[in-house]
Design a protein around this motif. Structure first.
Motif, PDB file in Angstrom:
ATOM      1  N   LEU A  99       8.092   7.892  16.013  1.00 25.71           N
ATOM      2  CA  LEU A  99       8.418   6.992  17.116  1.00 25.71           C
ATOM      3  C   LEU A  99       8.374   7.722  18.458  1.00 25.71           C
ATOM      4  CD1 LEU A  99      11.359   4.951  15.536  1.00 25.71           C
ATOM      5  CD2 LEU A  99       9.021   4.173  15.963  1.00 25.71           C
ATOM      6  N   ARG A 100       8.755   8.978  18.471  1.00 29.05           N
ATOM      7  CA  ARG A 100       8.645   9.761  19.711  1.00 29.05           C
ATOM      8  C   ARG A 100       7.183   9.860  20.141  1.00 29.05           C
ATOM      9  NH1 ARG A 100      12.669  15.043  19.103  1.00 29.05           N
ATOM     10  NH2 ARG A 100      14.640  13.880  18.889  1.00 29.05           N
ATOM     11  N   SER A 101       6.300  10.074  19.187  1.00 28.39           N
ATOM     12  CA  SER A 101       4.872  10.162  19.499  1.00 28.39           C
ATOM     13  C   SER A 101       4.347   8.836  20.034  1.00 28.39           C
ATOM     14  CB  SER A 101       4.078  10.575  18.261  1.00 28.39           C
ATOM     15  OG  SER A 101       4.534  11.804  17.747  1.00 28.39           O
ATOM     16  N   VAL A 102       4.794   7.732  19.419  1.00 31.44           N
ATOM     17  CA  VAL A 102       4.355   6.409  19.852  1.00 31.44           C
ATOM     18  C   VAL A 102       4.801   6.133  21.283  1.00 31.44           C
ATOM     19  CG1 VAL A 102       4.665   3.922  19.476  1.00 31.44           C
ATOM     20  CG2 VAL A 102       4.267   5.452  17.529  1.00 31.44           C
ATOM     21  N   VAL A 103       6.050   6.475  21.600  1.00 32.37           N
ATOM     22  CA  VAL A 103       6.578   6.220  22.943  1.00 32.37           C
ATOM     23  C   VAL A 103       5.856   7.079  23.977  1.00 32.37           C
ATOM     24  CG1 VAL A 103       8.621   6.494  24.410  1.00 32.37           C
ATOM     25  CG2 VAL A 103       8.841   5.473  22.147  1.00 32.37           C
ATOM     26  N   PHE A 104       5.511   8.314  23.627  1.00 35.01           N
ATOM     27  CA  PHE A 104       4.891   9.215  24.594  1.00 35.01           C
ATOM     28  C   PHE A 104       3.383   8.998  24.725  1.00 35.01           C
ATOM     29  CE2 PHE A 104       3.171  13.378  25.945  1.00 35.01           C
ATOM     30  CZ  PHE A 104       3.869  13.523  27.137  1.00 35.01           C
ATOM     31  N   PHE A 105       2.757   8.379  23.745  1.00 35.39           N
ATOM     32  CA  PHE A 105       1.297   8.258  23.738  1.00 35.39           C
ATOM     33  C   PHE A 105       0.716   7.630  25.005  1.00 35.39           C
ATOM     34  CE2 PHE A 105      -2.517   5.726  22.774  1.00 35.39           C
ATOM     35  CZ  PHE A 105      -3.388   6.744  22.447  1.00 35.39           C
ATOM     36  N   PRO A 106       1.280   6.535  25.558  1.00 36.48           N
ATOM     37  CA  PRO A 106       0.678   5.943  26.765  1.00 36.48           C
ATOM     38  C   PRO A 106       0.568   6.899  27.938  1.00 36.48           C
ATOM     39  CG  PRO A 106       2.251   4.419  25.794  1.00 36.48           C
ATOM     40  CD  PRO A 106       2.408   5.722  25.069  1.00 36.48           C
ATOM     41  N   VAL A 107       1.433   7.914  28.006  1.00 36.41           N
ATOM     42  CA  VAL A 107       1.377   8.879  29.099  1.00 36.41           C
ATOM     43  C   VAL A 107       0.052   9.641  29.071  1.00 36.41           C
ATOM     44  CG1 VAL A 107       2.509  10.896  30.126  1.00 36.41           C
ATOM     45  CG2 VAL A 107       3.879   9.105  29.063  1.00 36.41           C
ATOM     46  N   SER A 110      -5.655   7.527  30.138  1.00 43.55           N
ATOM     47  CA  SER A 110      -6.083   7.412  31.531  1.00 43.55           C
ATOM     48  C   SER A 110      -5.482   6.180  32.192  1.00 43.55           C
ATOM     49  CB  SER A 110      -7.618   7.329  31.586  1.00 43.55           C
ATOM     50  OG  SER A 110      -8.054   6.816  32.818  1.00 43.55           O
ATOM     51  N   THR A 111      -5.007   6.344  33.429  1.00 47.29           N
ATOM     52  CA  THR A 111      -4.410   5.220  34.150  1.00 47.29           C
ATOM     53  C   THR A 111      -5.434   4.118  34.378  1.00 47.29           C
ATOM     54  OG1 THR A 111      -2.955   6.775  35.294  1.00 47.29           O
ATOM     55  CG2 THR A 111      -3.116   4.569  36.219  1.00 47.29           C
ATOM     56  N   ILE A 112      -6.657   4.505  34.704  1.00 49.83           N
ATOM     57  CA  ILE A 112      -7.720   3.503  34.897  1.00 49.83           C
ATOM     58  C   ILE A 112      -7.973   2.750  33.595  1.00 49.83           C
ATOM     59  CG2 ILE A 112     -10.142   3.150  35.490  1.00 49.83           C
ATOM     60  CD1 ILE A 112      -8.431   3.887  37.857  1.00 49.83           C
ATOM     61  N   GLY A 113      -8.000   3.486  32.474  1.00 47.77           N
ATOM     62  CA  GLY A 113      -8.193   2.841  31.175  1.00 47.77           C
ATOM     63  C   GLY A 113      -7.078   1.855  30.867  1.00 47.77           C
ATOM     64  N   VAL A 114      -5.825   2.241  31.159  1.00 39.32           N
ATOM     65  CA  VAL A 114      -4.689   1.340  30.951  1.00 39.32           C
ATOM     66  C   VAL A 114      -4.834   0.105  31.824  1.00 39.32           C
ATOM     67  CG1 VAL A 114      -2.198   1.088  31.303  1.00 39.32           C
ATOM     68  CG2 VAL A 114      -3.098   3.148  30.230  1.00 39.32           C
ATOM     69  N   GLY A 115      -5.251   0.295  33.088  1.00 33.88           N
ATOM     70  CA  GLY A 115      -5.416  -0.831  33.999  1.00 33.88           C
ATOM     71  C   GLY A 115      -6.464  -1.814  33.522  1.00 33.88           C
ATOM     72  N   ILE A 116      -7.602  -1.309  33.070  1.00 31.35           N
ATOM     73  CA  ILE A 116      -8.677  -2.181  32.581  1.00 31.35           C
ATOM     74  C   ILE A 116      -8.236  -2.907  31.312  1.00 31.35           C
ATOM     75  CG2 ILE A 116     -11.013  -2.188  31.621  1.00 31.35           C
ATOM     76  CD1 ILE A 116     -11.640   0.167  33.503  1.00 31.35           C
ATOM     77  N   LEU A 117      -7.537  -2.190  30.425  1.00 34.63           N
ATOM     78  CA  LEU A 117      -7.058  -2.804  29.187  1.00 34.63           C
ATOM     79  C   LEU A 117      -6.121  -3.972  29.483  1.00 34.63           C
ATOM     80  CD1 LEU A 117      -6.589  -2.879  26.100  1.00 34.63           C
ATOM     81  CD2 LEU A 117      -4.793  -1.161  26.443  1.00 34.63           C
ATOM     82  N   PHE A 118      -5.131  -3.756  30.336  1.00 37.73           N
ATOM     83  CA  PHE A 118      -4.163  -4.810  30.614  1.00 37.73           C
ATOM     84  C   PHE A 118      -4.743  -5.907  31.501  1.00 37.73           C
ATOM     85  CE2 PHE A 118      -1.082  -1.959  28.810  1.00 37.73           C
ATOM     86  CZ  PHE A 118      -0.133  -2.831  28.271  1.00 37.73           C
ATOM     87  N   GLN A 119      -5.789  -5.601  32.238  1.00 31.97           N
ATOM     88  CA  GLN A 119      -6.471  -6.653  32.983  1.00 31.97           C
ATOM     89  C   GLN A 119      -7.057  -7.678  32.019  1.00 31.97           C
ATOM     90  OE1 GLN A 119     -10.219  -5.667  34.943  1.00 31.97           O
ATOM     91  NE2 GLN A 119      -9.471  -6.632  36.827  1.00 31.97           N
ATOM     92  N   GLU A 120      -7.567  -7.184  30.896  1.00 35.44           N
ATOM     93  CA  GLU A 120      -8.093  -8.087  29.864  1.00 35.44           C
ATOM     94  C   GLU A 120      -6.958  -8.762  29.100  1.00 35.44           C
ATOM     95  OE1 GLU A 120     -11.271  -8.857  29.469  1.00 35.44           O
ATOM     96  OE2 GLU A 120     -11.715  -7.555  31.186  1.00 35.44           O
ATOM     97  N   LEU A 121      -5.935  -8.013  28.745  1.00 39.71           N
ATOM     98  CA  LEU A 121      -4.820  -8.587  27.983  1.00 39.71           C
ATOM     99  C   LEU A 121      -4.093  -9.677  28.764  1.00 39.71           C
ATOM    100  CD1 LEU A 121      -3.242  -5.383  26.365  1.00 39.71           C
ATOM    101  CD2 LEU A 121      -4.671  -7.101  25.254  1.00 39.71           C
ATOM    102  N   VAL A 159       5.547   0.802  34.037  1.00 37.23           N
ATOM    103  CA  VAL A 159       6.737   1.209  33.284  1.00 37.23           C
ATOM    104  C   VAL A 159       6.352   1.504  31.843  1.00 37.23           C
ATOM    105  CG1 VAL A 159       8.961   0.431  32.388  1.00 37.23           C
ATOM    106  CG2 VAL A 159       8.355  -0.012  34.773  1.00 37.23           C
ATOM    107  N   TRP A 160       5.541   0.631  31.236  1.00 43.37           N
ATOM    108  CA  TRP A 160       5.097   0.856  29.854  1.00 43.37           C
ATOM    109  C   TRP A 160       4.376   2.187  29.730  1.00 43.37           C
ATOM    110  CZ3 TRP A 160       0.039   1.450  28.054  1.00 43.37           C
ATOM    111  CH2 TRP A 160      -0.099   1.458  26.652  1.00 43.37           C
ATOM    112  N   ARG A 161       3.557   2.505  30.719  1.00 39.71           N
ATOM    113  CA  ARG A 161       2.793   3.751  30.654  1.00 39.71           C
ATOM    114  C   ARG A 161       3.664   4.973  30.941  1.00 39.71           C
ATOM    115  NH1 ARG A 161       0.427   7.305  34.051  1.00 39.71           N
ATOM    116  NH2 ARG A 161      -1.383   8.425  33.196  1.00 39.71           N
ATOM    117  N   GLY A 162       4.647   4.861  31.842  1.00 44.63           N
ATOM    118  CA  GLY A 162       5.377   6.034  32.286  1.00 44.63           C
ATOM    119  C   GLY A 162       6.713   6.280  31.631  1.00 44.63           C
TER     120      GLY A 162
END
Length: 286
Positions: A99-107, A110-121, A159-162
């Motif tokens: 669970l620690r790995s899961v929580v830390f993984f978004p960090v 890439s921020t751009i990758g996260v942005g594009i992903l959630f733009q679609e979601l 917040v989800w990412r950081g």
């Protein structure tokens, strides 16, 4: 009396040269160019005109207010959620390491990758979030197309990412608290809530200070996530100061955008420096 040798101070020289070249010189140059109308070929002195124009443009003021809102919301949520997750992930629950790995993984993503992903979601009709809500009979909002929701939606993604980094800092802080304090409090009849509020929170204050300062600096200077998800839209509803500055560069108002950079630097310094001093003083009082 023996004269102290200057030899040890020479070891500071490489760091001083790097700091001078990469921070002091660009900072002074930025302030100079913020007082000019400039392009790659010439710079004409403009005095304080760029600053006057900056504070007279409604969309620039809107970007500043959005920046302050974004930094405040993300800092508060990362601090609270990071502490709660850290307490949970140090309580000995099943699968704690995973669970620690899961929580830390978004960090690590890439921020751009996260942005594009959630733009679609978060697409209003085809996004997975609204499709899932529709399946249970809820009409999902326009997360990124509604002017009143766009900035808050980006803040939630940040917040989800950081929050993983905040959680990691808190886990390190919790690991330094001796178990004797908890044992003594239990002997005195302390409840779980009292253990958390009277023991954990005060003793983990150095980690709290670190999380707040890092989150606040990150929120005030954020650009990439906003640009990847909304481009500052719809309209100027999710523009932050960094995205407004970038748009001014794109439009060719380089002196105005440089003035915006100076204002952003001063804003961060004027907020973070006193706050860091106050938080550290509270740590000493504790």
């Amino acid at each position: 009396m023996t004269q102290k040798s200057p030899y040890p101070y020479w070891f500071f020289l490489p760091a001083a040269v790097i700091f001078l070249g990469l921070f002091i010189v660009p900072t002074v140059a930025s302030f100079y160019f913020s007082l000019t109308y400039w392009d790659p070929f010439e710079a004409r002195f403009a005095g304080w005109d760029n600053y006057v124009q900056f504070f007279s443009e409604p969309f620039l003021i809107r970007g500043t207010l959005n920046t302050l809102f974004f930094a405040f919301v993300t800092s508060v949520l990362k601090t609270i959620l990071g502490l709660l997750l850290a307490v949970l992930l140090t309580s000995g629950i099943f699968g704690q390491s995973f669970l620690r790995s899961v929580v830390f993984f978004p960090v690590l993503v890439s921020t751009i990758g996260v942005g594009i992903l959630f733009q679609e979601l978060m697409h209003p009709t085809e996004g997975a979030i609204n499709v899932a809500l529709a399946a249970i009979g809820i009409d999902g909002p326009g997360w990124l197309t509604n002017p009143s929701l766009a900035l808050f939606s980006v803040a939630l993604v940040d917040v989800w990412r950081g929050v993983g980094l905040a959680t990691l800092i808190y886990i390190a802080g919790l690991s330094t608290i001796p178990n004797d304090y908890y044992e003594a409090a239990r002997i005195d009849g302390a409840t779980r809530w009292q253990l958390f509020w009277r023991v954990t929170v005060p003793l983990v204050w150095p980690a709290t200070t670190t999380v707040i300062i890092l989150s606040l600096i990150g929120g005030l200077r954020l650009f990439d996530l906003v640009w990847a998800m909304t481009r500052g839209g719809p309209g100027f509803s999710s523009d932050v100061l960094a995205s407004v500055i970038y748009k001014q560069y794109q439009a060719g108002f380089w002196g105005l955008s440089t003035a915006g950079n100076v204002i952003l630097f001063l804003l961060i310094a004027l907020i973070v420096a006193p706050l860091a001093w106050w938080l550290n003083s509270k740590e000493l009082d504790a």
